[in-house]
Design an enzyme around this catalytic site. Structure first.
Site, PDB file in Angstrom:
ATOM      1  N   LEU A 232      -0.605  -0.801   6.867  1.00 53.12           N
ATOM      2  CA  LEU A 232       0.021  -0.180   5.687  1.00 53.12           C
ATOM      3  C   LEU A 232      -0.935  -0.139   4.496  1.00 53.12           C
ATOM      4  O   LEU A 232      -0.875   0.768   3.685  1.00 53.12           O
ATOM      5  CB  LEU A 232       1.291  -0.932   5.303  1.00 53.12           C
ATOM      6  CG  LEU A 232       2.565  -0.472   5.999  1.00 53.12           C
ATOM      7  CD1 LEU A 232       3.718  -1.403   5.688  1.00 53.12           C
ATOM      8  CD2 LEU A 232       2.917   0.952   5.598  1.00 53.12           C
ATOM      9  N   SER A 233      -1.833  -1.117   4.419  1.00 54.02           N
ATOM     10  CA  SER A 233      -2.711  -1.175   3.245  1.00 54.02           C
ATOM     11  C   SER A 233      -3.852  -0.166   3.350  1.00 54.02           C
ATOM     12  O   SER A 233      -4.461   0.175   2.349  1.00 54.02           O
ATOM     13  CB  SER A 233      -3.258  -2.586   3.088  1.00 54.02           C
ATOM     14  OG  SER A 233      -3.876  -2.968   4.293  1.00 54.02           O
ATOM     15  N   LYS A 234      -4.108   0.329   4.555  1.00 52.24           N
ATOM     16  CA  LYS A 234      -5.257   1.236   4.722  1.00 52.24           C
ATOM     17  C   LYS A 234      -4.963   2.654   4.227  1.00 52.24           C
ATOM     18  O   LYS A 234      -5.855   3.452   4.039  1.00 52.24           O
ATOM     19  CB  LYS A 234      -5.646   1.309   6.207  1.00 52.24           C
ATOM     20  CG  LYS A 234      -6.505   0.136   6.663  1.00 52.24           C
ATOM     21  CD  LYS A 234      -6.979   0.320   8.092  1.00 52.24           C
ATOM     22  CE  LYS A 234      -6.039  -0.330   9.075  1.00 52.24           C
ATOM     23  NZ  LYS A 234      -6.075   0.115  10.418  1.00 52.24           N
ATOM     24  N   ARG A 235      -3.660   2.964   4.058  1.00 49.31           N
ATOM     25  CA  ARG A 235      -3.331   4.345   3.758  1.00 49.31           C
ATOM     26  C   ARG A 235      -3.300   4.618   2.245  1.00 49.31           C
ATOM     27  O   ARG A 235      -3.362   3.708   1.441  1.00 49.31           O
ATOM     28  CB  ARG A 235      -1.990   4.733   4.381  1.00 49.31           C
ATOM     29  CG  ARG A 235      -1.223   3.514   4.820  1.00 49.31           C
ATOM     30  CD  ARG A 235       0.222   3.651   4.902  1.00 49.31           C
ATOM     31  NE  ARG A 235       0.796   4.486   3.908  1.00 49.31           N
ATOM     32  CZ  ARG A 235       1.038   4.129   2.685  1.00 49.31           C
ATOM     33  NH1 ARG A 235       0.739   2.925   2.257  1.00 49.31           N
ATOM     34  NH2 ARG A 235       1.592   4.957   1.843  1.00 49.31           N
TER      35      ARG A 235
END
Ligand code: GLU
Length: 462
Positions: A232-235
């Site tokens: 989720l944090s990569k987007r």
């Protein structure tokens, strides 16, 4: 036994997708089992939690279609009850006051680093029996020191931890506010919760909570800890329900379907209506492995749902978006027909609206690539003839519009594309749109004629 589950968010100001999935799993389980889904707002951190943040929770759940049963429980309204339970545990010798200062605790922690690999409270005040007049103090739980704590998680299986690795955790802070760890048990008991379904980040807390249930002489509920959602944090963008609703324009069914499948599966099936999710969902079928968030997949699932849900619902979701774009539309057959046309190829609700604005808004400019490909010296005459043929239509129907186009193509021995593409560019501003006869029907007779003449003038004046 009636299943009673709860969703217990802290009002942080946004609904994280992980929380949204926890809410969905709880709701689906309750509906599947014919049980109840309770909403509890964990708002004891008075400085951080605003009413606007609480409203975000209500709005997100309502948008997702996750209706809750009975009144909402607010922890901030239950302080007297927590104090009463804390006092009872102190009286029974199962909890104690601790007036160690922050500095003392820091120093102890530092010292314990040498001797132990964990940083539990050393128990200085555990047997002191301090009274309420002991100065600034917290209330701690007397954790058993021998043996191990074990529970059977409905998703994760057997989970065990040594009591010596568990802290005499704080139940009530020095400002009188209960901690999460304490309030959660008092409340889950009061609400007669039968199953606690939440994120795997709470597994360690569960041991503390079970010890508290036992101290209160009660049976703990069943626990089910859903795996983490990775990636989720990569987007880009915020990982919240609001972001997917507003910025990406997803349908609630699209988001729900996708997040339900992040951790849960039913054979190889990918697309589920809410009703199918209710029928098929069981908490025991949630996987142990972490889910990997994949935005492209989410968009794909949403597209499938866009084609499936009732058209009235698409209308409900687009009304406000049209209004924001300065367009006033009403629910009814005309709008449903338009949305049927648009949803066949749209990726989102936002796109349905933005790609259909040409119906109201005549092109201000023409797309350059379309112009160089489809406008030439012969085009003005073609568009003017088409305008006349359309002007002469008496029954405004797609069949009649198609006949007008056919007549123009036949007169000039042109393939339909050679008429339709310049017409599209003239009417929409770009040679891309849904079927041209439908487009003309929606734009209307007078406006189509006007746009065709205007484009003819534009080409002549180039
Ligand atoms: N307020 C806690 C959270 O949002 C609730 C955890 C629980 O369900 O026990 O993580």
């Amino acid at each position: 036994m009636t299943v009673r589950v709860r969703f217990a968010p802290s009002p942080t100001g946004f609904m994280h997708l992980g929380n949204a999935r926890t809410a969905l799993f709880n709701w689906l389980y309750a509906r599947h089992m014919g049980g109840q889904f309770i909403l509890r707002i964990e708002d004891t951190d008075r400085e951080r939690h605003t009413e606007a943040a609480v409203q975000v929770i209500y709005d997100s759940l309502k948008w997702m279609g996750l209706n809750w049963d009975g009144p909402v429980l607010r922890q901030s309204e239950r302080l007297a009850i927590y104090h009463e339970v804390a006092q009872k545990l102190i009286d029974e010798g199962k909890a104690y006051r601790c007036n160690c200062t922050r500095e003392e605790l820091e120093a102890k922690k530092e010292a314990m680093k040498e001797t132990a690999n964990h940083a539990c409270y050393d128990g200085t005040c555990r047997e002191k029996n301090l009274g309420p007049d002991c100065g600034t103090h917290v209330v701690r739980f007397k954790m058993p020191k021998e043996g191990e704590s074990t529970f059977e998680d409905m998703i994760q299986g057997t989970i065990t931890k040594n009591y010596k690795d568990l802290d005499d955790f704080i139940m009530v802070r020095s400002d009188g506010m209960p901690t999460y760890q304490f309030a959660v048990v008092v409340d889950d008991l009061a609400l007669q919760i039968t199953h606690v379904i939440r994120g795997a980040d709470h597994i360690d807390n569960t041991h503390c909570q079970i010890a508290l249930y036992h101290a209160l002489g009660k049976e703990p509920p069943r626990f089910a800890h859903a795996p983490r959602i990775d990636g989720l944090s990569k987007r880009k963008g915020s990982p919240s329900v609001e972001y997917y609703r507003e910025a990406l324009g997803l349908l609630p069914e699209g988001l729900n379907n996708y997040i339900a499948r992040l951790g849960w599966s039913h054979g190889d099936d990918e697309i589920f209506s809410m009703q199918e999710l209710i029928e098929k969902f069981d908490i025991c079928d949630v996987n142990r492995a972490n889910g990997e968030f994949d935005e492209e997949k989410l968009k794909w699932v949403n597209e499938q749902q866009l084609r499936l849900v009732p058209i009235e619902e698409i209308a409900d979701h687009t009304l406000e978006r049209y209004e924001k774009a300065g367009i006033k539309v009403e629910k009814g057959e005309w709008l449903y027909k338009l949305l049927e046309m648009m949803r066949k190829r749209a990726h989102s609700l936002n796109e349905i609206v933005s790609d259909s604005l040409f119906i109201w808004n005549a092109p201000q400019t023409y797309d350059e690539a379309s112009v160089s490909k489809h406008f030439n010296a012969d085009t003005p005459a073609l568009l003017e003839d088409l305008a006349n043929a359309i002007q002469n239509i008496t029954d405004w129907s797609e069949t009649a519009i198609e006949a007008a186009f056919n007549e123009i193509a036949a007169n000039r021995s042109l393939k339909m594309g050679k008429v339709a593409q310049p017409a599209r560019t003239a009417i929409v501003g770009i040679a891309q749109s849904p079927g041209i006869y439908e487009v003309v029907w929606f734009v209307g007779k007078d406006e189509t004629v006007r746009r065709l003449h205007k484009a003819a003038e534009f080409i002549k004046n180039r």
